[in-house]
Every structure is written in structure tokens, then in C-alpha cells.
Design a protein around this motif. Structure first.
Motif, PDB file in Angstrom:
ATOM      1  N   GLY A  61       0.842  -1.183   0.000  1.00  0.00           N
ATOM      2  CA  GLY A  61       0.000   0.000   0.000  1.00  0.00           C
ATOM      3  C   GLY A  61       0.879   1.235   0.000  1.00  0.00           C
ATOM      4  O   GLY A  61       2.104   1.137  -0.158  1.00  0.00           O
ATOM      5  N   ASP A  62       0.262   2.369   0.177  1.00  0.00           N
ATOM      6  CA  ASP A  62       1.058   3.586   0.305  1.00  0.00           C
ATOM      7  C   ASP A  62       1.924   3.466   1.548  1.00  0.00           C
ATOM      8  O   ASP A  62       1.564   2.759   2.501  1.00  0.00           O
ATOM      9  CB  ASP A  62       0.149   4.815   0.426  1.00  0.00           C
ATOM     10  CG  ASP A  62      -0.603   5.109  -0.865  1.00  0.00           C
ATOM     11  OD1 ASP A  62      -0.089   4.756  -1.947  1.00  0.00           O
ATOM     12  OD2 ASP A  62      -1.707   5.681  -0.776  1.00  0.00           O
ATOM     13  N   PHE A  65       0.969   2.133   5.218  1.00  0.00           N
ATOM     14  CA  PHE A  65      -0.274   1.354   5.219  1.00  0.00           C
ATOM     15  C   PHE A  65      -0.365   0.469   6.457  1.00  0.00           C
ATOM     16  O   PHE A  65      -1.459   0.124   6.897  1.00  0.00           O
ATOM     17  CB  PHE A  65      -0.436   0.549   3.930  1.00  0.00           C
ATOM     18  CG  PHE A  65       0.367  -0.723   3.868  1.00  0.00           C
ATOM     19  CD1 PHE A  65      -0.219  -1.941   4.159  1.00  0.00           C
ATOM     20  CD2 PHE A  65       1.708  -0.703   3.507  1.00  0.00           C
ATOM     21  CE1 PHE A  65       0.512  -3.118   4.098  1.00  0.00           C
ATOM     22  CE2 PHE A  65       2.444  -1.862   3.430  1.00  0.00           C
ATOM     23  CZ  PHE A  65       1.855  -3.080   3.732  1.00  0.00           C
ATOM     24  N   SER A  77      -5.190  -2.808   7.314  1.00  0.00           N
ATOM     25  CA  SER A  77      -6.487  -3.273   6.827  1.00  0.00           C
ATOM     26  C   SER A  77      -6.273  -4.346   5.769  1.00  0.00           C
ATOM     27  O   SER A  77      -5.263  -4.359   5.071  1.00  0.00           O
ATOM     28  CB  SER A  77      -7.296  -2.113   6.246  1.00  0.00           C
ATOM     29  OG  SER A  77      -6.645  -1.566   5.116  1.00  0.00           O
ATOM     30  N   PHE A 128      -8.948   2.988   9.337  1.00  0.00           N
ATOM     31  CA  PHE A 128      -8.418   2.600   8.036  1.00  0.00           C
ATOM     32  C   PHE A 128      -9.361   2.929   6.886  1.00  0.00           C
ATOM     33  O   PHE A 128      -9.141   2.492   5.762  1.00  0.00           O
ATOM     34  CB  PHE A 128      -8.090   1.107   8.036  1.00  0.00           C
ATOM     35  CG  PHE A 128      -6.935   0.774   8.927  1.00  0.00           C
ATOM     36  CD1 PHE A 128      -5.641   0.781   8.437  1.00  0.00           C
ATOM     37  CD2 PHE A 128      -7.138   0.473  10.266  1.00  0.00           C
ATOM     38  CE1 PHE A 128      -4.567   0.484   9.258  1.00  0.00           C
ATOM     39  CE2 PHE A 128      -6.074   0.170  11.092  1.00  0.00           C
ATOM     40  CZ  PHE A 128      -4.783   0.181  10.590  1.00  0.00           C
ATOM     41  N   ALA A 129     -10.404   3.699   7.154  1.00  0.00           N
ATOM     42  CA  ALA A 129     -11.372   4.041   6.112  1.00  0.00           C
ATOM     43  C   ALA A 129     -10.717   4.903   5.033  1.00  0.00           C
ATOM     44  O   ALA A 129      -9.920   5.785   5.330  1.00  0.00           O
ATOM     45  CB  ALA A 129     -12.556   4.780   6.720  1.00  0.00           C
ATOM     46  N   GLU A 130     -11.057   4.596   3.789  1.00  0.00           N
ATOM     47  CA  GLU A 130     -10.608   5.395   2.652  1.00  0.00           C
ATOM     48  C   GLU A 130     -11.836   5.881   1.914  1.00  0.00           C
ATOM     49  O   GLU A 130     -12.711   5.082   1.579  1.00  0.00           O
ATOM     50  CB  GLU A 130      -9.698   4.569   1.741  1.00  0.00           C
ATOM     51  CG  GLU A 130      -8.372   4.248   2.399  1.00  0.00           C
ATOM     52  CD  GLU A 130      -7.410   3.562   1.442  1.00  0.00           C
ATOM     53  OE1 GLU A 130      -7.609   3.625   0.220  1.00  0.00           O
ATOM     54  OE2 GLU A 130      -6.455   2.960   1.947  1.00  0.00           O
ATOM     55  N   ASP A 131     -11.889   7.176   1.665  1.00  0.00           N
ATOM     56  CA  ASP A 131     -13.068   7.792   1.047  1.00  0.00           C
ATOM     57  C   ASP A 131     -14.335   7.424   1.817  1.00  0.00           C
ATOM     58  O   ASP A 131     -15.359   7.065   1.232  1.00  0.00           O
ATOM     59  CB  ASP A 131     -13.194   7.377  -0.426  1.00  0.00           C
ATOM     60  CG  ASP A 131     -11.998   7.804  -1.244  1.00  0.00           C
ATOM     61  OD1 ASP A 131     -11.453   8.893  -0.972  1.00  0.00           O
ATOM     62  OD2 ASP A 131     -11.592   7.029  -2.147  1.00  0.00           O
ATOM     63  N   ASN A 132     -14.244   7.483   3.145  1.00  0.00           N
ATOM     64  CA  ASN A 132     -15.348   7.154   4.063  1.00  0.00           C
ATOM     65  C   ASN A 132     -15.830   5.711   3.946  1.00  0.00           C
ATOM     66  O   ASN A 132     -16.927   5.388   4.385  1.00  0.00           O
ATOM     67  CB  ASN A 132     -16.527   8.116   3.869  1.00  0.00           C
ATOM     68  CG  ASN A 132     -16.220   9.480   4.434  1.00  0.00           C
ATOM     69  OD1 ASN A 132     -15.455   9.599   5.385  1.00  0.00           O
ATOM     70  ND2 ASN A 132     -16.801  10.501   3.831  1.00  0.00           N
ATOM     71  N   LYS A 133     -15.022   4.853   3.333  1.00  0.00           N
ATOM     72  CA  LYS A 133     -15.396   3.439   3.212  1.00  0.00           C
ATOM     73  C   LYS A 133     -14.427   2.609   4.062  1.00  0.00           C
ATOM     74  O   LYS A 133     -13.248   2.498   3.737  1.00  0.00           O
ATOM     75  CB  LYS A 133     -15.346   2.987   1.755  1.00  0.00           C
ATOM     76  CG  LYS A 133     -15.826   1.578   1.568  1.00  0.00           C
ATOM     77  CD  LYS A 133     -15.826   1.168   0.118  1.00  0.00           C
ATOM     78  CE  LYS A 133     -16.323  -0.269   0.062  1.00  0.00           C
ATOM     79  NZ  LYS A 133     -16.163  -0.854  -1.236  1.00  0.00           N
TER      80      LYS A 133
END
Length: 184
Positions: A61-62, A65, A77, A128-133
């Protein structure tokens, strides 16, 4: 003696480890390991399957991560994949894991031994949410031992050198490989 079967046979072949090499394994994350992990985009995780065989899985990941929760806890995640869930199933049944953190261009690696657990509570997932997901789950690792590993293997393999990169043309696509393997 062609097949070694006793630890003493190894001792007869190799010199004693340098005292510093033995002392470098520590029980918690410290400033240098934390810095390394925060800059790391790639990790290899080892678990063991129901037959006791080691199972190794890459994770990426980035940079960052894998999050450092505290001096004894790491977390990351689970990203969507092929849904085989080998590593996750292994963790549920045998939580002992090994982690190998690698940063492109840096020869040293960080090795971690620990106990993993899987979490689905809302607070942990939101970290660990990305774009609120949020992800489906988060893997936490309770760190038992860690050490910085010397760069010799990376140097010998010339893993990060531009001139040692291999063109993929000799190998078909992953889909073609799998299709060939399952049709046999």
C-alpha cells in the motif's frame, strides 16, 4: 554427513554469532523501527496452515499502510483480493506470524515476530477508512520480537538496482499461467 538432523551439526559448520547480532532482537517497537514501518510500502507476512506448512503472502500500500498503534502493536487493513483468505484463516487458527518490511532502495529490512488477531469493530475499521469506506477487517499484530536485518541478501540479489530489473516478456500473464496450471 549429507543431511543435517541435529542443531549441533549446524554449530560445527558455522562460527558463533557475534554478540551484537544476538542482542539486536528486541521486544518492542522503538524509534528506528517505527520510522522504517511508517515509510514502508511493502510487507511480506508469514502464517502457517493447518498442516504446519509456512504460508507467505505479500501485502502492500502507500507508505504507512501498516500503522504503529503503540510500541507493541501494529495494524493494517485487509485489502480486497482473490477471497481465498488463506492468511486470514491461518491467523484465526494459528495466530503466530512473521512480518518482513521492505522499502524499495533500502537494503535493510525489519523482521517482526508476533501474534495476529482480526478485528471488525467500528472504531478500528474507521482508522483505516478510505473515502469514508471502511475495510471489512483489520489485522492487528502484537509484537513479540523485532530486529533490523542486514542488507546482504538485498545487495547480493541487486534487488533494487535498475540494471538488474527483468523484463516480464519471458513470462505470460498471471491469468494465462493459472489457466495453464488448472487445465493440466
Amino acid at each position: 554427513m549429507s543431511k543435517l538432523s541435529e542443531p549441533q551439526q549446524l554449530d560445527a559448520l558455522y562460527k558463533e554469532a557475534h554478540p551484537l547480532a544476538l542482542k539486536k532482537e528486541i521486544d518492542a517497537l522503538e524509534q528506528h523501527a517505527i520510522t522504517f514501518i511508517k515509510h514502508c510500502p511493502f510487507m511480506i507476512m508469514s502464517t502457517s496452515d493447518e498442516n504446519g506448512f509456512a504460508d507467505v503472502s505479500p501485502r502492500g500500500g502507500d507508505a504507512g499502510f501498516v500503522k504503529v498503534v503503540d510500541a507493541n502493536t501494529l495494524a493494517f487493513s485487509d485489502l480486497p483480493g482473490n477471497n481465498r483468505l488463506d492468511s486470514l484463516r491461518n491467523i484465526v487458527e494459528r495466530p503466530e506470524v512473521g512480518l518482513l518490511f521492505m522499502i524499495p532502495g533500502i537494503g535493510e529490512v525489519v523482521r517482526v515476530k508476533g501474534t495476529a488477531s482480526l478485528h471488525t469493530d467500528k472504531d478500528t475499521l474507521e482508522l483505516f477508512a478510505e473515502d469514508n469506506k471502511p475495510p471489512k477487517l483489520v489485522v492487528k499484530i502484537q509484537v513479540h520480537k523485532l530486529l533490523f536485518h542486514c542488507p546482504k541478501a538485498i545487495a547480493v540479489a541487486k534487488l533494487w538496482s535498475e540494471e538488474n530489473k527483468v523484463e516480464r516478456s519471458f513470462l505470460p500473464s498471471l491469468l494465462a499461467i493459472i489457466q495453464d496450471q488448472v487445465s493440466e
